[in-house]
Design an enzyme around this catalytic site. Structure first.
Site, PDB file in Angstrom:
ATOM      1  N   PRO A   1       6.722 139.022 118.632  1.00  0.00           N
ATOM      2  CA  PRO A   1       5.984 138.922 117.376  1.00  0.00           C
ATOM      3  C   PRO A   1       5.911 137.472 116.906  1.00  0.00           C
ATOM      4  O   PRO A   1       6.906 136.746 116.950  1.00  0.00           O
ATOM      5  CB  PRO A   1       6.821 139.781 116.419  1.00  0.00           C
ATOM      6  CG  PRO A   1       7.564 140.725 117.303  1.00  0.00           C
ATOM      7  CD  PRO A   1       7.848 139.951 118.553  1.00  0.00           C
ATOM      8  N   GLU A   2       4.716 137.061 116.496  1.00  0.00           N
ATOM      9  CA  GLU A   2       4.509 135.706 116.000  1.00  0.00           C
ATOM     10  C   GLU A   2       4.322 135.755 114.489  1.00  0.00           C
ATOM     11  O   GLU A   2       4.557 136.789 113.858  1.00  0.00           O
ATOM     12  CB  GLU A   2       3.324 135.071 116.725  1.00  0.00           C
ATOM     13  CG  GLU A   2       3.529 134.987 118.236  1.00  0.00           C
ATOM     14  CD  GLU A   2       2.363 134.340 118.980  1.00  0.00           C
ATOM     15  OE1 GLU A   2       1.647 133.518 118.379  1.00  0.00           O
ATOM     16  OE2 GLU A   2       2.165 134.668 120.168  1.00  0.00           O
TER      17      GLU A   2
ATOM     18  N   LYS B   1       9.390 132.741 112.383  1.00  0.00           N
ATOM     19  CA  LYS B   1       9.396 134.105 112.924  1.00  0.00           C
ATOM     20  C   LYS B   1      10.626 134.892 112.474  1.00  0.00           C
ATOM     21  O   LYS B   1      10.946 135.931 113.050  1.00  0.00           O
ATOM     22  CB  LYS B   1       9.335 134.057 114.454  1.00  0.00           C
ATOM     23  CG  LYS B   1       8.085 133.375 115.004  1.00  0.00           C
ATOM     24  CD  LYS B   1       8.127 133.291 116.519  1.00  0.00           C
ATOM     25  CE  LYS B   1       6.976 132.469 117.063  1.00  0.00           C
ATOM     26  NZ  LYS B   1       7.037 132.321 118.537  1.00  0.00           N
TER      27      LYS B   1
ATOM     28  N   HIS C   1      17.676 152.616 121.736  1.00  0.00           N
ATOM     29  CA  HIS C   1      17.722 151.190 121.414  1.00  0.00           C
ATOM     30  C   HIS C   1      17.795 150.919 119.907  1.00  0.00           C
ATOM     31  O   HIS C   1      17.465 149.816 119.466  1.00  0.00           O
ATOM     32  CB  HIS C   1      16.522 150.484 122.032  1.00  0.00           C
ATOM     33  CG  HIS C   1      16.432 150.649 123.522  1.00  0.00           C
ATOM     34  ND1 HIS C   1      17.379 150.113 124.379  1.00  0.00           N
ATOM     35  CD2 HIS C   1      15.536 151.307 124.302  1.00  0.00           C
ATOM     36  CE1 HIS C   1      17.058 150.421 125.628  1.00  0.00           C
ATOM     37  NE2 HIS C   1      15.950 151.138 125.610  1.00  0.00           N
TER      38      HIS C   1
ATOM     39  N   ARG D   1      15.047 145.098 124.646  1.00  0.00           N
ATOM     40  CA  ARG D   1      15.469 143.975 125.487  1.00  0.00           C
ATOM     41  C   ARG D   1      16.656 143.201 124.909  1.00  0.00           C
ATOM     42  O   ARG D   1      17.176 142.288 125.544  1.00  0.00           O
ATOM     43  CB  ARG D   1      14.277 143.046 125.735  1.00  0.00           C
ATOM     44  CG  ARG D   1      13.147 143.747 126.490  1.00  0.00           C
ATOM     45  CD  ARG D   1      11.982 142.837 126.762  1.00  0.00           C
ATOM     46  NE  ARG D   1      12.328 141.765 127.700  1.00  0.00           N
ATOM     47  CZ  ARG D   1      11.473 140.828 128.097  1.00  0.00           C
ATOM     48  NH1 ARG D   1      10.229 140.824 127.645  1.00  0.00           N
ATOM     49  NH2 ARG D   1      11.854 139.897 128.944  1.00  0.00           N
TER      50      ARG D   1
ATOM     51  N   LYS E   1       3.231 112.292 120.010  1.00  0.00           N
ATOM     52  CA  LYS E   1       3.600 113.388 120.914  1.00  0.00           C
ATOM     53  C   LYS E   1       2.760 113.316 122.186  1.00  0.00           C
ATOM     54  O   LYS E   1       1.546 113.510 122.163  1.00  0.00           O
ATOM     55  CB  LYS E   1       3.408 114.744 120.220  1.00  0.00           C
ATOM     56  CG  LYS E   1       4.197 114.893 118.919  1.00  0.00           C
ATOM     57  CD  LYS E   1       5.684 114.789 119.174  1.00  0.00           C
ATOM     58  CE  LYS E   1       6.496 114.977 117.903  1.00  0.00           C
ATOM     59  NZ  LYS E   1       6.350 113.881 116.930  1.00  0.00           N
TER      60      LYS E   1
ATOM     61  N   ARG F   1       4.508 129.017 130.729  1.00  0.00           N
ATOM     62  CA  ARG F   1       3.796 130.005 129.921  1.00  0.00           C
ATOM     63  C   ARG F   1       2.342 130.099 130.351  1.00  0.00           C
ATOM     64  O   ARG F   1       1.732 129.114 130.765  1.00  0.00           O
ATOM     65  CB  ARG F   1       3.857 129.627 128.434  1.00  0.00           C
ATOM     66  CG  ARG F   1       5.253 129.422 127.878  1.00  0.00           C
ATOM     67  CD  ARG F   1       6.052 130.709 127.859  1.00  0.00           C
ATOM     68  NE  ARG F   1       5.447 131.717 127.023  1.00  0.00           N
ATOM     69  CZ  ARG F   1       5.639 131.812 125.705  1.00  0.00           C
ATOM     70  NH1 ARG F   1       6.424 130.931 125.082  1.00  0.00           N
ATOM     71  NH2 ARG F   1       5.079 132.773 125.006  1.00  0.00           N
TER      72      ARG F   1
END
Length: 271
Positions: free
Chosen positions: A2-3, A58, A92, A111, A152, A261
């Site tokens: 989840p973001e 988050k 879970h 998880r 950056k 990613r």
């Protein structure tokens, strides 16, 4: 994982449903998440009232009586489930927060990458001290973003996903925001012009806002505490669209790997 939009939706739901409720007990079925659950959690918060719920990046943060702070991260597959009355426990269901009105919040995480810990106010400040800017703040604009990125040397997508620079943006919303801004994920962050930074800051806010309105993105595990799923995945331009035609130009969407990613983008639309 989840973001920001999904965590914002969950935080808002909890604010509406459990703010001002008294905690009648905490049941821990599995203490061994990626960070062990605070051992005396039931003793610390039983009988206390939830005064506020907010999001930082988050993380979901519950402010409780006596400067107690319950800090929750959903990890890769975690959920917070809102339940009424007695519930049959699932495999879970690691932590169950019960309330005096016979409702409960269940932390379910197949998880076990999630986190449930107790902090005090001082520890909360230290815990979030090196977090980056929240994208929805007024301060987050093109000028701020250009100054943030000017030194950056990493690619812009990695910069957007760096929690120490900007919080809450993961793989999905970095990819979608960059497409909307027409910026290639291959670009060096420090090379973006002011106009590009201005456009990107705007599209980050727009993308996150649209996702919240749509209930978030449900790909595998995410669901709201009520059990409702999100629909923003139906509006994706590039994420998960490898070898499919771009909605704008009909060019084939490309998939590459960046820092381990998956990155999806349109070679024609994004420069």
């Amino acid at each position: 994982m989840p973001e920001l939009p999904e965590v914002e939706i969950i935080s808002n739901f909890l604010f509406d449903k459990i703010k001002n409720k008294q905690i009648s007990g905490v049941t821990v079925n599995n203490w061994n998440l990626r960070v062990p659950i605070t051992q005396n959690i039931d003793d610390v918060i039983k009988g206390k009232v939830i005064n506020n719920i907010k999001r930082r990046g988050k993380y979901i943060i519950w402010h409780i009586d006596n400067d107690i702070v319950v800090t929750v991260h959903l990890g890769m597959s975690g959920k917070l489930i809102y339940a009424k009355g007695e519930q049959a426990q699932n495999k879970h269901d690691h932590v169950i927060f019960s309330f005096s009105d016979n409702t409960s919040i269940i932390f379910n995480d197949p998880r076990k990458f999630g986190l449930v810990i107790i902090l005090n106010k001082e520890q909360e400040v230290n815990f979030f001290n090196d977090f980056g800017i929240e994208p929805f703040t007024d301060e987050f604009n093109g000028d701020y973003l250009q100054k943030l990125l000017k030194s950056k040397k990493v690619n812009i997508k990695s910069a957007l996903m760096n929690n120490k620079l900007i919080v809450g943006i993961g793989n999905i919303y970095a990819s979608e925001s960059l497409f909307r801004a027409r910026i290639s994920p291959l670009r060096s962050a420090q090379d973006l012009t002011y106009k590009e930074c201005e456009k990107l800051a705007t599209e980050i806010k727009n993308t996150l806002s649209d996702a919240i309105i749509a209930g978030g993105s449900t790909l595998k595990d995410y669901a709201q505490p009520s059990g409702s799923v999100g629909y923003f995945q139906n509006s994706f331009y590039v994420y998960g669209k490898v070898q499919k035609p771009c909605k704008i130009c009909n060019n084939t969407i490309t998939l590459i790997r960046q820092n381990g990613r998956s990155t999806y983008f349109c070679n024609a639309c994004q420069n």
